[in-house]
Write a protein that holds these residues in place. Structure first.
Motif, PDB file in Angstrom:
ATOM      1  N   SER A  63       0.669  -1.302   0.028  1.00  0.00           N
ATOM      2  CA  SER A  63      -0.124   0.081   0.014  1.00  0.00           C
ATOM      3  C   SER A  63       0.802   1.222   0.181  1.00  0.00           C
ATOM      4  N   GLU A  64       2.058   1.142   0.580  1.00  0.00           N
ATOM      5  CA  GLU A  64       2.981   2.398   0.631  1.00  0.00           C
ATOM      6  C   GLU A  64       3.562   2.729  -0.702  1.00  0.00           C
ATOM      7  N   LYS A  65       3.376   1.586  -1.703  1.00  0.00           N
ATOM      8  CA  LYS A  65       3.960   2.004  -3.046  1.00  0.00           C
ATOM      9  C   LYS A  65       2.560   2.518  -3.958  1.00  0.00           C
ATOM     10  N   MET A  66       1.604   2.362  -3.469  1.00  0.00           N
ATOM     11  CA  MET A  66       0.240   2.654  -4.639  1.00  0.00           C
ATOM     12  C   MET A  66       0.212   4.078  -5.334  1.00  0.00           C
ATOM     13  N   ALA A  67       0.798   5.117  -4.317  1.00  0.00           N
ATOM     14  CA  ALA A  67       0.760   6.479  -5.185  1.00  0.00           C
ATOM     15  C   ALA A  67       2.031   6.608  -6.108  1.00  0.00           C
ATOM     16  N   GLU A  68       2.951   5.852  -6.003  1.00  0.00           N
ATOM     17  CA  GLU A  68       4.253   6.344  -6.784  1.00  0.00           C
ATOM     18  C   GLU A  68       3.882   5.229  -8.054  1.00  0.00           C
ATOM     19  N   LEU A  69       3.315   3.783  -7.779  1.00  0.00           N
ATOM     20  CA  LEU A  69       2.951   3.152  -8.854  1.00  0.00           C
ATOM     21  C   LEU A  69       1.810   4.032  -9.636  1.00  0.00           C
ATOM     22  N   ALA A  70       0.754   4.672  -9.271  1.00  0.00           N
ATOM     23  CA  ALA A  70      -0.020   5.531  -9.918  1.00  0.00           C
ATOM     24  C   ALA A  70       0.462   6.546 -10.778  1.00  0.00           C
ATOM     25  N   ALA A  71       1.327   7.261 -10.054  1.00  0.00           N
ATOM     26  CA  ALA A  71       2.306   8.304 -10.722  1.00  0.00           C
ATOM     27  C   ALA A  71       2.820   7.737 -11.960  1.00  0.00           C
ATOM     28  N   GLN A  72       3.535   6.690 -11.952  1.00  0.00           N
ATOM     29  CA  GLN A  72       4.215   5.973 -13.145  1.00  0.00           C
ATOM     30  C   GLN A  72       3.308   5.751 -14.027  1.00  0.00           C
ATOM     31  N   LEU A  73       1.964   5.244 -13.825  1.00  0.00           N
ATOM     32  CA  LEU A  73       1.330   4.814 -14.899  1.00  0.00           C
ATOM     33  C   LEU A  73       0.654   5.998 -15.538  1.00  0.00           C
ATOM     34  N   ALA A  74       0.385   6.876 -14.921  1.00  0.00           N
ATOM     35  CA  ALA A  74      -0.535   8.231 -15.395  1.00  0.00           C
ATOM     36  C   ALA A  74       0.917   8.864 -16.082  1.00  0.00           C
ATOM     37  N   THR A  75       2.070   8.878 -15.671  1.00  0.00           N
ATOM     38  CA  THR A  75       3.011   9.476 -16.666  1.00  0.00           C
ATOM     39  C   THR A  75       3.253   8.757 -18.113  1.00  0.00           C
ATOM     40  N   LEU A  76       3.080   7.362 -17.863  1.00  0.00           N
ATOM     41  CA  LEU A  76       3.295   6.520 -19.017  1.00  0.00           C
ATOM     42  C   LEU A  76       2.100   6.816 -19.917  1.00  0.00           C
ATOM     43  N   HIS A  77       1.012   7.047 -19.501  1.00  0.00           N
ATOM     44  CA  HIS A  77      -0.478   7.002 -20.336  1.00  0.00           C
ATOM     45  C   HIS A  77      -0.391   8.525 -20.901  1.00  0.00           C
ATOM     46  N   THR A  78       0.412   9.522 -20.371  1.00  0.00           N
ATOM     47  CA  THR A  78       0.427  10.669 -21.007  1.00  0.00           C
ATOM     48  C   THR A  78       1.715  11.127 -21.734  1.00  0.00           C
ATOM     49  N   SER A  79       2.376  10.192 -21.934  1.00  0.00           N
ATOM     50  CA  SER A  79       3.698  10.169 -22.755  1.00  0.00           C
ATOM     51  C   SER A  79       3.344  10.341 -24.147  1.00  0.00           C
ATOM     52  N   GLY A  80       2.233  10.157 -24.771  1.00  0.00           N
ATOM     53  CA  GLY A  80       2.145  10.533 -26.036  1.00  0.00           C
ATOM     54  C   GLY A  80       2.820  10.085 -27.125  1.00  0.00           C
ATOM     55  N   GLY A  81       2.658  10.680 -28.325  1.00  0.00           N
ATOM     56  CA  GLY A  81       3.342  10.096 -29.423  1.00  0.00           C
ATOM     57  C   GLY A  81       2.473   9.129 -30.567  1.00  0.00           C
ATOM     58  N   ASN A  82       1.265   9.201 -30.355  1.00  0.00           N
ATOM     59  CA  ASN A  82       0.526   8.435 -31.242  1.00  0.00           C
ATOM     60  C   ASN A  82      -0.887   9.160 -31.768  1.00  0.00           C
ATOM     61  N   GLN A  83      -1.409   8.928 -32.511  1.00  0.00           N
ATOM     62  CA  GLN A  83      -2.761   9.380 -32.835  1.00  0.00           C
ATOM     63  C   GLN A  83      -3.717   8.532 -33.240  1.00  0.00           C
ATOM     64  N   ARG A  84      -3.458   7.201 -33.324  1.00  0.00           N
ATOM     65  CA  ARG A  84      -4.386   6.002 -33.708  1.00  0.00           C
ATOM     66  C   ARG A  84      -4.265   4.957 -32.543  1.00  0.00           C
ATOM     67  N   TYR A  85      -5.211   4.133 -32.717  1.00  0.00           N
ATOM     68  CA  TYR A  85      -5.245   3.214 -31.881  1.00  0.00           C
ATOM     69  C   TYR A  85      -4.860   1.607 -32.505  1.00  0.00           C
ATOM     70  N   GLY A  86      -3.818   1.215 -31.406  1.00  0.00           N
ATOM     71  CA  GLY A  86      -3.333  -0.297 -32.017  1.00  0.00           C
ATOM     72  C   GLY A  86      -2.156  -0.303 -31.895  1.00  0.00           C
TER      73      GLY A  86
END
Length: 285
Positions: free
Chosen positions: A101-124
């Motif tokens: 549980s002590e790592k949940m915030a860090e895990l979330a921040a990493q995932l959110a940063t990955l999700h907002t790293s961008g670089g594509n305009q299509r799905y697949g």
């Protein structure tokens, strides 16, 4: 085979790699797994028939992509190859512990940063991947509802049919899913794709993600899978939202996204997953 593995590791490390111990690792759904050691560097080995080389190649490429993001930690891939009618992938061996549980915030921040790293305009994705042992088609699409309803739900319904598991008329179910997503066009996010507790751990003080099923899709798909088995904590959502605010319609879409994974588990494991998938299909019908 072991001689070929030793030679590949020697090439990788720049010195002889003489295997002094081989310890089988239990728990894999489809591959044989071992930890080998020369007394200095332990290596995690996954082995299967030579026809699985393309699966190992895709796994290595996905791990490299995630590593290059500089956002998440993944096991290092040393090499992959074939010998004696088998294929194998050689990876960094890590002493992984559950993410507390002590790592949940860090895990979330990493995932959110990955999700907002961008670089594509299509799905697949540039190539097809696997969700567990199941082939995952990633043909590019400009429309999210089309991609998800056909490449995700439609594909899994077909696989269920091949196992004599039926949920109703294919076209009706696909159309219903597409209808519920018709007005929603999220920014494509790079997904881990198999983001739940079985595919993550902590080594030392670092969170490590592994066994990806990557593609560019709705970031909410990663959240939906994680939430399917264990409720994500308020600390997780707070940290995630601070970087990538979750759209207010997520709670309605979450059920649709979880259907993809439940269909996958239905033809792999049966049992309760079939009932859960059927309940969602009836709900959205």
């Amino acid at each position: 085979m072991w001689k070929a593995i030793s030679q590949l590791l020697a090439d990788q490390f720049g010195s002889y790699y003489t295997i002094k111990s081989k310890t089988p690792v239990a728990g894999g759904e489809m591959h044989q797994s071992w930890i080998i050691d020369d007394g200095n560097i332990p290596v995690f080995v996954k082995i299967n028939d030579k026809s699985y080389r393309s699966m190992f190649r895709a796994e290595a490429d996905q791990l490299e992509l995630l590593a290059k993001s500089g956002i998440v930690r993944v096991p290092r891939v040393y090499a992959l190859g074939c010998a004696e009618n088998v294929s194998f992938i050689l990876m960094e061996s890590l002493d992984l512990q559950p993410v507390g549980s002590e790592k949940m915030a860090e895990l979330a921040a990493q995932l959110a940063t990955l999700h907002t790293s961008g670089g594509n305009q299509r799905y697949g994705f540039d190539y097809d991947t696997w969700l567990g042992p199941v082939y995952q088609p990633n043909s590019w699409a400009k429309n999210w509802s089309t991609f998800f309803s056909e490449n995700r739900i439609g594909w899994q319904l077909q696989l269920c049919k091949e196992k004599n598991i039926y949920f109703g008329n294919f076209e009706d179910i696909i159309s219903s899913v597409s209808f519920h997503l018709a007005k929603y066009q999220p920014t494509p996010a790079l997904l881990h794709g198999a983001f739940y507790h079985n595919n993550m751990g902590v080594c030392g003080n670092e969170i490590v993600l592994y066994d990806p099923a990557c593609y560019w899709g709705d970031a909410e798909c990663d959240l939906a899978l994680a939430d399917l088995f264990h409720d994500l904590s308020p600390e997780f959502y707070q940290a995630y939202n601070s970087i990538n605010p979750i759209d207010k319609g997520y709670q309605q879409r979450k059920t649709l996204y979880q259907l993809y994974y439940l269909l996958n588990f239905s033809h792999r494991f049966g049992g309760q997953y079939i009932q859960q998938a059927d309940e969602i299909i009836r709900l959205i019908g």
